[in-house]
Design an enzyme around this catalytic site. Structure first.
Site, PDB file in Angstrom:
ATOM      1  N   ASP A  21       0.712  -1.260  -0.006  1.00  0.00           N
ATOM      2  CA  ASP A  21      -0.154   0.097  -0.054  1.00  0.00           C
ATOM      3  C   ASP A  21       0.893   1.299  -0.063  1.00  0.00           C
ATOM      4  O   ASP A  21       0.098   2.318  -0.067  1.00  0.00           O
ATOM      5  CB  ASP A  21      -0.855   0.063   1.239  1.00  0.00           C
ATOM      6  CG  ASP A  21      -0.337  -0.045   2.560  1.00  0.00           C
ATOM      7  OD1 ASP A  21       0.800  -0.321   2.807  1.00  0.00           O
ATOM      8  OD2 ASP A  21      -1.067   0.173   3.659  1.00  0.00           O
ATOM      9  N   GLU A 142      -1.553   9.150  11.315  1.00  0.00           N
ATOM     10  CA  GLU A 142      -0.712   8.287  11.559  1.00  0.00           C
ATOM     11  C   GLU A 142       0.800   8.546  10.835  1.00  0.00           C
ATOM     12  O   GLU A 142       1.804   8.275  11.626  1.00  0.00           O
ATOM     13  CB  GLU A 142      -0.923   7.056  10.975  1.00  0.00           C
ATOM     14  CG  GLU A 142      -1.777   6.065  11.935  1.00  0.00           C
ATOM     15  CD  GLU A 142      -1.814   4.705  11.350  1.00  0.00           C
ATOM     16  OE1 GLU A 142      -0.921   3.970  11.052  1.00  0.00           O
ATOM     17  OE2 GLU A 142      -3.011   4.150  11.280  1.00  0.00           O
ATOM     18  N   ASP A 154      -5.332   0.142   5.829  1.00  0.00           N
ATOM     19  CA  ASP A 154      -6.089   0.150   7.109  1.00  0.00           C
ATOM     20  C   ASP A 154      -7.054   1.054   7.303  1.00  0.00           C
ATOM     21  O   ASP A 154      -8.025   0.686   7.869  1.00  0.00           O
ATOM     22  CB  ASP A 154      -4.890   0.277   8.215  1.00  0.00           C
ATOM     23  CG  ASP A 154      -3.652  -0.673   8.284  1.00  0.00           C
ATOM     24  OD1 ASP A 154      -3.966  -1.649   7.353  1.00  0.00           O
ATOM     25  OD2 ASP A 154      -2.648  -0.713   8.821  1.00  0.00           O
TER      26      ASP A 154
END
Ligand code: GLA
Length: 343
Positions: A21, A142, A154
């Site tokens: 990702d 994050e 996520d």
């Protein structure tokens, strides 16, 4: 403004497509039922924010939204980025975090805590945060505030996934599709129950190798390629070559796996999971002896395939097994690996 609000963020198990990702590749995660719940309660007598978690003893009093280098950073960062986006001032509240999601096992507790906090803030301030903004904001918290350099998988699956359909996501253009999971087979998660040694620096080191390799090959990201040729081999260091092999081949595996899921071809899907694990272990080098042991045990029992899930460096595996054999498999695993936990 509400006086009490609740937000829930779900964890995920990634079925295949690890470390893709942040390389512009495809991923296939499934939202799981374990989640983190964030409850916000107005606290008129306080000028600060208090944060309490059922997983940690200390309750924190936050007067300034600054990094503390502990679990609360996900909550503090969420407050800070929410304040900036909506020009609100966050104080006089108590934040309660409750989790049914094991932390640090590779099931995306970081995205779950961030998503749950942002959802709860949105409800508290009645801001109707759109899904896309929620994903982006959680990603920024994050990556930019906490400083762990993962991709967007996520946050995406926590917000847009569900428990019955895997989310087939192209992380390059953010196109996605939900695909129902197999009816007769279960994706069982087995936690190795060992201290996870995921240090942010190890993760970031792998990411850097990928970025360097892409740069040397003059491509935007590693998934822009479908194979490595002789010329590339000359350009890359051994480590860069290894991570590139994993990423490029794994991306092709995910696309195949998504098709197998659509076609209800569980055996073929399982084989790709094990191939993915071997590549994560031998090329990307993020597996551990415990994870390898759990994969071997599951496969020798008769699971269709197994792999580590999430970043690796410890944590959990996911295995694909016939639903009627799940209880028998659990016993078999406990015989060979008594510390295992099933999620
Ligand atoms: C961590 C990151 C994700 C992803 C996985 C590996 O969980 O947070 O974005 O990179 O590792 O697939």
């Amino acid at each position: 403004m509400n006086t009490v609000s609740i937000g829930e963020g779900f964890g995920r198990v990634n079925l295949i497509g690890e470390h893709l990702d942040y390389n512009g590749g495809h991923v296939l995660p499934l939202q799981i039922k374990n989640s983190i719940i964030c409850e916000i309660v107005e606290n008129k007598n306080s000028e600060s924010i208090s944060i309490v978690s059922d997983k940690y003893k200390d309750s924190l009093i936050v007067k300034k939204l600054e990094k503390r280098n502990n679990w609360a950073d996900f909550v503090i960062g969420s407050c800070l980025y929410f304040e900036k986006k909506f020009s609100v001032k966050i104080n006089n509240i108590s934040i309660y975090i409750k989790s049914s999601l094991p932390l640090g096992v590779g099931l995306s507790s970081s995205a779950a805590i961030t998503v749950s906090t942002l959802k709860s803030l949105s409800d508290y301030f009645q801001k109707n945060l759109a899904d896309e903004d929620l994903i982006n904001l959680a990603f920024e918290v994050e990556n930019d505030f906490v400083g762990v350099g993962g991709g967007v998988m996520d946050q995406f699956v926590s917000v847009l996934g569900n428990h019955y359909e895997a989310l087939f996501l192209d992380t390059f253009n953010k196109n996605y599709e939900l695909i129902p999971i197999f009816q007769d087979y279960q994706f069982l998660i087995i936690d190795s129950n060992t201290q996870r040694i995921l240090s942010d620096s190890e993760f970031n080191k792998k990411k850097e190798l990928c970025l360097n390799a892409a740069k040397k090959m003059k491509i935007q990201n590693l998934c822009a390629k479908t194979k490595i040729d002789e010329n590339d081999i000359q350009l890359l260091s051994d480590e860069e070559l290894n991570v590139s092999k994993h990423v490029i081949e794994e991306n092709l595996r995910v696309v195949k796996a998504a098709q197998y899921l659509k076609d209800n071809k569980a055996e073929e899907f399982g084989k790709l999971m094990t191939e993915s694990h071997i590549s994560l272990s031998q090329h990307y080098r993020v597996s551990t002896d415990d994870l390898n042991k759990l994969v071997d045990l599951s496969n020798s029992f008769g699971a269709l395939g197994s792999k580590l899930t999430g970043a690796g460096f410890g944590g959990a595996i996911v295995t694909l097994v016939k639903k009627e054999l799940v209880e028998e498999l659990k016993k078999y695993i406990l015989d060979g690996y008594p510390n295992a936990k099933f999620i």
